[in-house]
Motif scaffolding. Structure first.
Motif, PDB file in Angstrom:
ATOM      1  N   ARG A  20       0.966  -0.643  -0.643  1.00 18.59           N
ATOM      2  CA  ARG A  20       0.406  -0.180  -0.115  1.00 18.59           C
ATOM      3  C   ARG A  20       0.236   1.365   0.095  1.00 18.59           C
ATOM      4  O   ARG A  20       0.516   2.087  -0.897  1.00 18.59           O
ATOM      5  CB  ARG A  20      -0.897   0.025   1.385  1.00 18.59           C
ATOM      6  CG  ARG A  20      -1.737  -0.944   0.699  1.00 18.59           C
ATOM      7  CD  ARG A  20      -2.901  -1.114   2.286  1.00 18.59           C
ATOM      8  NE  ARG A  20      -2.779  -1.582   3.964  1.00 18.59           N
ATOM      9  CZ  ARG A  20      -2.657  -2.217   4.426  1.00 18.59           C
ATOM     10  NH1 ARG A  20      -3.839  -1.765   4.875  1.00 18.59           N
ATOM     11  NH2 ARG A  20      -1.719  -2.356   5.563  1.00 18.59           N
ATOM     12  N   PRO A  21       1.952   1.521   0.760  1.00 20.88           N
ATOM     13  CA  PRO A  21       2.558   2.562   0.641  1.00 20.88           C
ATOM     14  C   PRO A  21       3.439   3.097  -0.855  1.00 20.88           C
ATOM     15  O   PRO A  21       3.472   3.712  -1.141  1.00 20.88           O
ATOM     16  CB  PRO A  21       3.563   2.882   1.803  1.00 20.88           C
ATOM     17  CG  PRO A  21       3.044   1.557   2.952  1.00 20.88           C
ATOM     18  CD  PRO A  21       2.017   0.220   1.949  1.00 20.88           C
ATOM     19  N   TYR A  75       7.804   2.505 -11.149  1.00 21.34           N
ATOM     20  CA  TYR A  75       7.249   2.000  -9.928  1.00 21.34           C
ATOM     21  C   TYR A  75       8.700   1.404  -9.468  1.00 21.34           C
ATOM     22  O   TYR A  75       8.765   1.418  -8.442  1.00 21.34           O
ATOM     23  CB  TYR A  75       6.706   0.545 -10.237  1.00 21.34           C
ATOM     24  CG  TYR A  75       6.074  -0.214  -9.283  1.00 21.34           C
ATOM     25  CD1 TYR A  75       4.411   0.096  -9.002  1.00 21.34           C
ATOM     26  CD2 TYR A  75       6.642  -1.237  -8.696  1.00 21.34           C
ATOM     27  CE1 TYR A  75       4.291  -0.983  -7.689  1.00 21.34           C
ATOM     28  CE2 TYR A  75       6.008  -1.717  -7.888  1.00 21.34           C
ATOM     29  CZ  TYR A  75       4.761  -1.664  -7.121  1.00 21.34           C
ATOM     30  OH  TYR A  75       4.317  -2.354  -6.456  1.00 21.34           O
ATOM     31  N   PRO A  76       9.474   0.756  -9.476  1.00 15.95           N
ATOM     32  CA  PRO A  76      10.800   0.439  -8.981  1.00 15.95           C
ATOM     33  C   PRO A  76      11.117   1.448  -8.307  1.00 15.95           C
ATOM     34  O   PRO A  76      12.105   1.165  -7.133  1.00 15.95           O
ATOM     35  CB  PRO A  76      11.753   0.143 -10.502  1.00 15.95           C
ATOM     36  CG  PRO A  76      11.063  -0.363 -11.638  1.00 15.95           C
ATOM     37  CD  PRO A  76       9.612   0.791 -11.150  1.00 15.95           C
ATOM     38  N   SER A  77      11.229   2.174  -8.848  1.00 13.46           N
ATOM     39  CA  SER A  77      12.173   3.618  -7.791  1.00 13.46           C
ATOM     40  C   SER A  77      11.274   4.589  -7.440  1.00 13.46           C
ATOM     41  O   SER A  77      11.505   5.525  -6.191  1.00 13.46           O
ATOM     42  CB  SER A  77      12.950   4.676  -8.830  1.00 13.46           C
ATOM     43  OG  SER A  77      11.541   5.824  -9.425  1.00 13.46           O
ATOM     44  N   ILE A  78      10.030   3.838  -6.658  1.00 20.28           N
ATOM     45  CA  ILE A  78       9.065   4.834  -6.367  1.00 20.28           C
ATOM     46  C   ILE A  78       8.325   3.896  -5.119  1.00 20.28           C
ATOM     47  O   ILE A  78       8.172   3.924  -3.694  1.00 20.28           O
ATOM     48  CB  ILE A  78       8.220   5.081  -6.711  1.00 20.28           C
ATOM     49  CG1 ILE A  78       8.544   6.526  -7.900  1.00 20.28           C
ATOM     50  CG2 ILE A  78       6.936   5.804  -5.560  1.00 20.28           C
ATOM     51  CD1 ILE A  78       7.481   7.549  -8.625  1.00 20.28           C
ATOM     52  N   ALA A  79       8.168   2.467  -5.653  1.00 14.17           N
ATOM     53  CA  ALA A  79       7.233   1.687  -4.922  1.00 14.17           C
ATOM     54  C   ALA A  79       7.702   0.939  -4.124  1.00 14.17           C
ATOM     55  O   ALA A  79       7.091   0.153  -2.991  1.00 14.17           O
ATOM     56  CB  ALA A  79       5.966   0.935  -5.862  1.00 14.17           C
ATOM     57  N   ALA A  81      11.251   0.200  -2.304  1.00 16.97           N
ATOM     58  CA  ALA A  81      11.756   0.330  -0.817  1.00 16.97           C
ATOM     59  C   ALA A  81      10.975   0.891   0.230  1.00 16.97           C
ATOM     60  O   ALA A  81      10.594   0.776   0.986  1.00 16.97           O
ATOM     61  CB  ALA A  81      12.381   1.516  -1.158  1.00 16.97           C
ATOM     62  N   ALA A  82       9.995   0.738  -0.671  1.00 16.15           N
ATOM     63  CA  ALA A  82       8.714   1.545   0.392  1.00 16.15           C
ATOM     64  C   ALA A  82       7.483   1.041   1.512  1.00 16.15           C
ATOM     65  O   ALA A  82       6.794   1.141   1.754  1.00 16.15           O
ATOM     66  CB  ALA A  82       7.559   2.829  -0.394  1.00 16.15           C
ATOM     67  N   SER A  83       7.645  -0.476   0.755  1.00 16.32           N
ATOM     68  CA  SER A  83       6.643  -1.863   0.677  1.00 16.32           C
ATOM     69  C   SER A  83       7.417  -2.732   1.487  1.00 16.32           C
ATOM     70  O   SER A  83       8.356  -3.527   1.148  1.00 16.32           O
ATOM     71  CB  SER A  83       6.786  -2.273  -0.267  1.00 16.32           C
ATOM     72  OG  SER A  83       5.642  -1.163  -1.792  1.00 16.32           O
ATOM     73  N   ALA A 119      12.987  -9.256  -3.759  1.00 14.43           N
ATOM     74  CA  ALA A 119      14.718  -9.116  -4.189  1.00 14.43           C
ATOM     75  C   ALA A 119      15.121  -7.951  -2.404  1.00 14.43           C
ATOM     76  O   ALA A 119      16.193  -8.334  -1.823  1.00 14.43           O
ATOM     77  CB  ALA A 119      15.948  -9.112  -5.669  1.00 14.43           C
ATOM     78  N   HIS A 120      14.302  -7.371  -2.784  1.00  9.63           N
ATOM     79  CA  HIS A 120      14.754  -6.607  -1.391  1.00  9.63           C
ATOM     80  C   HIS A 120      14.699  -6.735  -0.553  1.00  9.63           C
ATOM     81  O   HIS A 120      14.940  -6.063   0.245  1.00  9.63           O
ATOM     82  CB  HIS A 120      13.258  -4.634  -2.576  1.00  9.63           C
ATOM     83  CG  HIS A 120      13.916  -3.914  -1.333  1.00  9.63           C
ATOM     84  ND1 HIS A 120      14.463  -3.146  -0.621  1.00  9.63           N
ATOM     85  CD2 HIS A 120      12.396  -3.787  -0.125  1.00  9.63           C
ATOM     86  CE1 HIS A 120      14.728  -2.445  -0.019  1.00  9.63           C
ATOM     87  NE2 HIS A 120      13.302  -2.574   0.349  1.00  9.63           N
ATOM     88  N   LEU A 121      13.015  -7.222   0.192  1.00 12.90           N
ATOM     89  CA  LEU A 121      13.069  -7.558   0.813  1.00 12.90           C
ATOM     90  C   LEU A 121      13.868  -8.912   2.129  1.00 12.90           C
ATOM     91  O   LEU A 121      13.942  -9.993   2.167  1.00 12.90           O
ATOM     92  CB  LEU A 121      11.677  -8.292   1.147  1.00 12.90           C
ATOM     93  CG  LEU A 121      10.399  -6.768   1.002  1.00 12.90           C
ATOM     94  CD1 LEU A 121       9.195  -7.087   0.518  1.00 12.90           C
ATOM     95  CD2 LEU A 121      11.021  -5.860   1.975  1.00 12.90           C
ATOM     96  N   GLY A 122      14.636  -9.674   0.843  1.00 13.62           N
ATOM     97  CA  GLY A 122      15.030 -10.899   0.856  1.00 13.62           C
ATOM     98  C   GLY A 122      14.833 -12.123   1.244  1.00 13.62           C
ATOM     99  O   GLY A 122      15.559 -13.084   1.775  1.00 13.62           O
TER     100      GLY A 122
END
Length: 208
Positions: A20-21, A75-79, A81-83, A119-122
């Motif tokens: 959502r964020p 989306y990749p640069s905005i969403a 890391a925020a999720s 990948a960002h969240l492992g």
């Protein structure tokens, strides 16, 4: 003949990740970029269906494909890391692996962006398949032999049932528990934190 390995599928948005964020921020950026009004707070209350199903509320139908492409580009640069991960997401995946099983993610989200989130969240499923919604999710579930599919939306319930998989629903998305049960979910959990204990009981239960 050796028994087929346990394979369990998971939805992504509002099942494994709280998108959502990130999605809200991306809709606001799309609105600023295009000058179109988008109620981002409303949009994130109905996550699950494909992007185009939401965009058609804010853009003329003929503009939706181009707006979807723009959204996915931003989306990749905005969403991503925020999720954050949903509570219990990593533990749920670990529980499947500890049971000797395989994990897969089947989502309506654009597949490259789904992989970026994981990948960002492992979080490392064995298989990721994107761009499938509701009954169409059965294509991937059948291909990989998933016997259980975990999701938060009635569309996920339909996908599981179409595939002949057990539908495990988590009431962490837009659909409350009663709606998930009415749609035909076999199991409804409050959230993924309850999944490892459920899985242990499921594996121990006698099979017909």
């Amino acid at each position: 003949m050796a028994p087929m390995a346990l394979t369990i599928g998971f939805d992504l948005d509002m099942t494994l990740i709280d998108s959502r964020p990130g999605i809200r921020a991306c809709y606001l950026a799309l609105s600023e970029r295009t000058g179109a009004y988008i109620d981002a707070d409303l949009a994130v209350t109905r996550l699950g269906p494909p992007l185009a199903d939401e965009l058609v509320n804010w853009f003329p139908a003929e503009q939706v494909p181009a707006m979807a492409d723009l959204y996915r580009e931003m989306y990749p640069s905005i969403a991503v890391a925020a999720s954050p991960a949903m509570a219990g997401a990593r533990e749920a995946m670990d529980a499947v692996r500890a049971a000797g099983g395989r994990t897969m993610v089947v989502t309506a989200k654009y597949e490259p962006n789904a992989k970026l989130h994981l990948a960002h969240l492992g979080i490392e499923p064995d298989v990721v398949v994107g761009d499938l919604w509701a009954e169409r999710k059965a294509q991937a579930l059948r291909e990989y032999g998933a016997s259980v599919y975990v999701g938060d939306h009635t569309g996920d319930v339909r996908g599981a049932r179409t595939a002949g998989a057990l539908s495990v629903a988590v009431a962490t998305g837009p659909c409350p528990a009663d709606e998930l049960r009415a749609a035909g979910a076999d199991v409804v959990l409050d959230d993924l934190a309850a999944f490892p204990a459920w899985l242990a009981g499921y594996r121990d239960a006698p099979r017909a």
